[in-house]
Design an enzyme around this catalytic site. Structure first.
Site, PDB file in Angstrom:
ATOM      1  N   GLU A   1      -4.340   1.598  -5.916  1.00 34.39           N
ATOM      2  CA  GLU A   1      -3.452   0.615  -6.523  1.00 34.39           C
ATOM      3  C   GLU A   1      -3.518   0.793  -8.040  1.00 34.39           C
ATOM      4  O   GLU A   1      -4.473   1.370  -8.565  1.00 34.39           O
ATOM      5  CB  GLU A   1      -3.828  -0.820  -6.133  1.00 34.39           C
ATOM      6  CG  GLU A   1      -3.543  -1.185  -4.691  1.00 34.39           C
ATOM      7  CD  GLU A   1      -2.063  -1.192  -4.325  1.00 34.39           C
ATOM      8  OE1 GLU A   1      -1.216  -1.043  -5.242  1.00 34.39           O
ATOM      9  OE2 GLU A   1      -1.761  -1.327  -3.137  1.00 34.39           O
TER      10      GLU A   1
ATOM     11  N   CYS B   1       0.875  -1.165   0.000  1.00 33.00           N
ATOM     12  CA  CYS B   1       0.000   0.000   0.000  1.00 33.00           C
ATOM     13  C   CYS B   1       0.909   1.210   0.000  1.00 33.00           C
ATOM     14  O   CYS B   1       1.600   1.479   0.990  1.00 33.00           O
ATOM     15  CB  CYS B   1      -0.900   0.005   1.237  1.00 33.00           C
ATOM     16  SG  CYS B   1      -1.912   1.503   1.388  1.00 33.00           S
TER      17      CYS B   1
END
Length: 232
Positions: A102, A2
């Site tokens: 993402e 992340c």
């Protein structure tokens, strides 16, 4: 991993959601990146927000700048990893957020940015750990990282890891200094895909300097160069 998330809510909304006081100024953040100073809630001070740098420096690497290599810790190995096991036991934190990003690879050169949120796009908390380190001037800085786990069904199509999004009822357990390691480890699981949604966003998110509402706005799929694609 992340490597980018959002906290696009007001100071008042944060205080009400987490029942904690924020003494420092805050404005909504749409594109948070490693090394930036952002609010967290620690097990040492659960009734107030602290502002820590994202990007932890391990105990064995003191007197070095915050490293982007250390922004996440894997849930599967956090109890054994030398760099993180002490923080897992004694220095846990909630990392408030309302979404994370993402990029889906589509060939060698094309990447499509996606934003992941809860269904109602409300606030939630990543499971985090924190630490402190001393810089070359002898100043002590507090840093944190975000724990990641295997992806759920909605994230799996985009990336092979996702941040641990705690269930609301698990947040107090994560901050509990008396919670057992086994109990804590059981919280580090993928959030149900039934609780989440995702959508494509503008490649504006690729540049850290872009920190406006345009970053999180739903858009047609575009690659990192701003070209429209056929992929969703």
């Amino acid at each position: 991993m992340c490597g980018r998330y959002s906290l696009a809510k007001s100071k008042k909304a944060l205080e009400e959601r987490f029942n904690a006081e924020m003494l420092e100024p805050f404005h909504p953040r749409f594109n948070i990146a490693p090394t930036q100073l952002v609010p967290v809630i620690t097990s040492d001070s659960p009734m107030g927000f602290s502002h820590f740098y994202w990007g932890i420096t391990p105990e064995f690497a003191r007197n070095k700048p915050v490293s982007q290599r250390f922004i996440n810790a894997r849930a599967e190995t956090i109890r054994e990893t030398v760099s993180f096991k002490n923080s897992f036991r004694r220095k846990r934190c909630l990392v408030p957020a309302d979404g994370f990003f993402e990029w889906k690879k589509m060939g060698k050169k094309t990447k499509i940015p996606y934003r992941f949120t809860l269904l109602d796009e409300s606030l939630f908390a990543f499971a985090g750990i924190w630490d402190e380190y001393e810089n070359t001037e002898g100043e002590v800085h507090h840093t944190f990282l975000i724990i990641t786990t295997a992806p759920n069904g909605i994230v799996n199509d985009i990336h092979d890891r996702m941040p641990v999004i705690l269930e609301r009822g698990a947040e107090s357990i994560w901050l509990d200094p008396l919670a057992s390691e086994e109990r804590l480890e059981s919280l580090l699981k993928p959030r149900s895909e039934d609780d989440m949604l995702c959508y494509t966003v503008s490649p504006l998110v690729n540049q850290v300097a872009n920190d406006s509402a345009a970053v999180i706005r739903k858009t047609l799929p575009m690659d990192q160069f701003g070209n429209y694609t056929l992929f969703g």
